[in-house]
Design an enzyme around this catalytic site. Structure first.
Site, short mmCIF file in Angstrom:
data_model
loop_
_atom_site.label_atom_id
_atom_site.label_comp_id
_atom_site.label_asym_id
_atom_site.label_seq_id
_atom_site.Cartn_x
_atom_site.Cartn_y
_atom_site.Cartn_z
N GLU A 293 0.75 -1.79 -0.33
CA GLU A 293 0.04 0.03 0.14
C GLU A 293 0.72 1.07 -0.17
O GLU A 293 0.41 2.24 0.30
CB GLU A 293 -1.07 0.00 1.83
CG GLU A 293 -1.94 -1.24 1.30
CD GLU A 293 -2.54 -1.16 2.72
OE1 GLU A 293 -3.82 -1.48 2.11
OE2 GLU A 293 -2.14 -0.85 3.63
N GLU B 98 -6.69 -7.78 -2.31
CA GLU B 98 -7.16 -7.81 -0.61
C GLU B 98 -9.13 -7.68 -0.74
O GLU B 98 -9.69 -6.18 -1.41
CB GLU B 98 -6.64 -6.59 0.10
CG GLU B 98 -5.43 -7.06 1.26
CD GLU B 98 -4.73 -5.81 1.63
OE1 GLU B 98 -5.63 -4.99 2.69
OE2 GLU B 98 -3.35 -6.09 2.83
#
Length: 632
Positions: A190, A264
């Site tokens: 991320e 995810e």
């Protein structure tokens, strides 16, 4: 003798040549072994079309004795790939000290997945987020006052290289091209949501390649992060929970003619202290997953089984307000914190059965749990008495933050509590100046007078003639695990505190990290029968007698706030503000016969410790009605 020696030498040389030849043959063919490939609109594995159907289970959040059970349940649900983060702060808890055993035996975990017929995607970070203290980065990095985490600052990159020198030799032999199950690795995590160093991702990529990583590399970001979280030659993947924001279409436009992967897919959400338990509607989850699969998208469920952030390892969020996360990481996932099946699991298994060419395995039987008889608290010892067991006390003119305290001969205390004491000679206004990280009980002559935290930064001290001892028991409630605040996660007292605007000096500091060795040393002290009114904070002790060790949950309905230890192991924090009302106690951590439960309690204890068959997560809130999770 000469003839024998000569024959022996020739034989040895011949064998050596064969070994070397075989090594190069294996290496040669490995160059042409086609692992997971992303060179078309769909993945291929060994040249055959392949869809990633993955699920996240973190080995460090599950007792090792339960690994097989959890992975079998993942496979029986119709998934073909296991994903896991790798937490740097557990594997290198002190600079240069490496741990890869018991719950941290990464190699054993990956080999078990291989034995069960699962592929593996590793997410080694170095930053992992994961609602884990400092996003998995070791807090000893913060001893460097100039530290710039997740950048190419030399102090950070040098530490990464040293860590990778120990970690990667364990991973490299497990790669697909070496005959192992690891088909891909993630480059950092991320970074697009952080992205303040345009050289950083290239550095991490090259660090992996230079260590012998040869499998597919990928990144993982939410939609906003996709804009600047990528790196040349690395597949981008997206994180999401809903399709209403067009994330998948945005990913497809960003990298056309590449397979689409939701790295995810958030099956639920995490909890923070003082707010409701978060759940995500099962039918809505299945509807979204069905649409993704129908569109040919690969998917990884985060989490498939959340487990528990044992000890002091929970993270925190801070989007203007600091909020520590609970010890439970149930996440409202398809498998519960203790490994039970949920409605989500059964609906997902039915759906995935239509995307598997072979019948699915029968799900393993549910593991038993027990509601043991309540444990009677028999003895206590005050925090002040327990200070005899603190190996090191430090005196300094100015308060030192935790990370810079030389605790037990080690440079730095990283978790738990620190007691700061100094003498004062008057009353007045005590002002923390927002230098308390994260919460402090305030004492005058070891009598509690109030609490300081981010919201309450001033407290009145009564005017008493003569010398008084001011004490602040400061708790590290968990370091922020996401966002730009990572560099500012030093704990304890991080600056001056003032009395009537004058900075206080000459502190004595006690490090209370509450490791198993410390809890065990408490046994050498004289504990007091609970018949006498305790002085808080205090440690309370009871005995649990077990015939056959079985999973259970520890509940403290009439207690206030503190930490629970069973046989020296730290189960996590308890706090009456909720939502979590029970701490998961794995059966493998119990033993037949006597088991000791110790509760550190700050304010109010009861006579009993309850043990329940089921958890209690408090009032719920449905995250499908709230868009905040799209921020992560």
């Amino acid at each position: 003798m000469l003839m024998i020696s000569s024959s022996y030498s020739r034989g040895f040389i011949t064998i050596s040549c064969i070994v070397i030849f075989l090594f190069y043959v294996i290496h040669f063919f490995s160059l042409f072994t086609e692992g997971l490939s992303a060179n078309a609109t769909h993945f291929t594995l060994e040249g055959v079309p392949f869809r990633i159907l993955g699920g996240s289970i973190h080995y460090f959040r599950v007792p090792r004795a339960h690994w097989r059970d959890r992975l079998l349940k993942l496979k029986a649900c119709g998934l073909n790939t296991l994903t896991t983060y790798v937490p740097w702060n557990l594997h290198e808890p002190e600079r240069g000290v490496y741990v890869f055993h018991e719950e941290l035996d990464l190699e054993a975990y990956v080999r078990l997945a291989d034995e069960l017929g699962l592929w593996v995607i590793l997410r080694p970070g170095p930053y992992i987020c994961a609602e884990w203290d400092l996003g998995g980065l070791p807090s000893w990095l913060l001893q460097d006052k100039q530290m710039k985490l997740r950048t190419t600052y030399s102090g950070f990159t040098t530490a990464i290289n040293s860590y990778f020198d120990k970690l990667m030799p364990k991973i490299v032999p497990l790669q697909f091209k070496r005959g192992g199950p690891v088909i891909a690795l993630q480059v950092e995590n991320e970074y697009g949501s952080y992205a303040k160093d345009d050289q950083y991702m290239s550095f991490i990529k090259e660090a992996l390649l230079s260590q012998g990583i040869s499998e597919l590399l990928l990144t993982s970001d939410n939609r906003e992060g996709l804009k600047c979280g990528g790196v040349d030659g690395v597949l981008q993947a997206v994180n999401l929970q809903k399709l209403s924001y067009g994330d998948v279409q945005h990913l497809a436009e960003l990298q056309p003619q590449k397979p689409l992967l939701v790295m995810e897919y958030w099956s639920g959400w995490f909890d923070v202290w003082g707010e409701p338990h978060h759940v995500f509607d099962a039918q809505e989850m299945i509807s979204t997953v069905r649409e993704l699969l129908d569109r040919g998208v690969s998917i990884n469920f985060y989490m498939f089984h959340g487990g528990t952030s044992f000890g002091f390892m929970n993270g925190a969020i801070d989007f203007g307000t600091y909020k520590p996360q609970t010890s439970s990481y149930d996440y409202d996932a398809p498998l519960t914190e203790s490994g039970d099946y949920t409605v989500k699991y059964h609906l997902l298994r039915n759906l995935l059965s239509t995307y598997n060419n072979e019948p699915l395995l029968d799900p393993p039987s549910v593991q038993s749990r027990r509601a043991y008889e309540p444990v009677v608290v028999t003895h206590y010892i005050s925090l002040w008495q327990s200070l005899q067991c603190v190996e090191t006390r430090i005196r300094a003119d100015d308060p030192l933050n935790m990370e810079n305290l030389p605790a037990n001969g080690i440079n730095g205390q990283f978790y738990g509590y620190t007691l700061y004491e100094t003498d004062i000679y008057t009353g007045g206004e005590l002002n923390s100046r927002n230098h308390v990280r994260d919460r402090a009980l305030v004492f005058i002559d070891r009598e509690l007078i109030g609490v300081l935290d981010y919201r309450t930064q001033k407290i009145r001290i009564p005017h008493i003639k003569g010398e008084m001892t001011l004490g602040l028991l400061v708790e590290n409630c968990g370091r922020v695990n996401y966002g730009p605040g990572l560099d500012n996660q030093r704990k304890g007292l991080v600056g001056d505190i003032t009395l009537n605007d004058v900075p206080l000096k000459k502190f004595t500091m006690y490090c209370l990290e509450m490791k198993p060795s410390y809890i065990n040393r408490l046994e050498s002290l004289k504990w007091v029968s609970v018949g006498k009114k305790p002085s808080y904070p205090a440690f309370f002790r009871g005995r649990l007698v077990v015939d056959e060790p079985t999973d259970t949950f520890v509940k403290l309905p009439n207690w206030s706030k503190g930490v629970v230890f069973v046989n020296g192991r730290n189960l996590g924090r308890h706090w009456s503000v909720g939502p979590q009302k029970g701490l998961y106690l794995p059966g493998p951590w119990l033993r037949s016969g006597d088991n000791q439960i110790v509760v550190f309690e700050e304010f109010k204890a009861d006579e009993t410790i309850h043990l329940s068959e089921n958890p209690e997560y408090g009032k719920i809130i449905d995250v499908s009605r709230h868009p905040f999770c799209t921020l992560m």
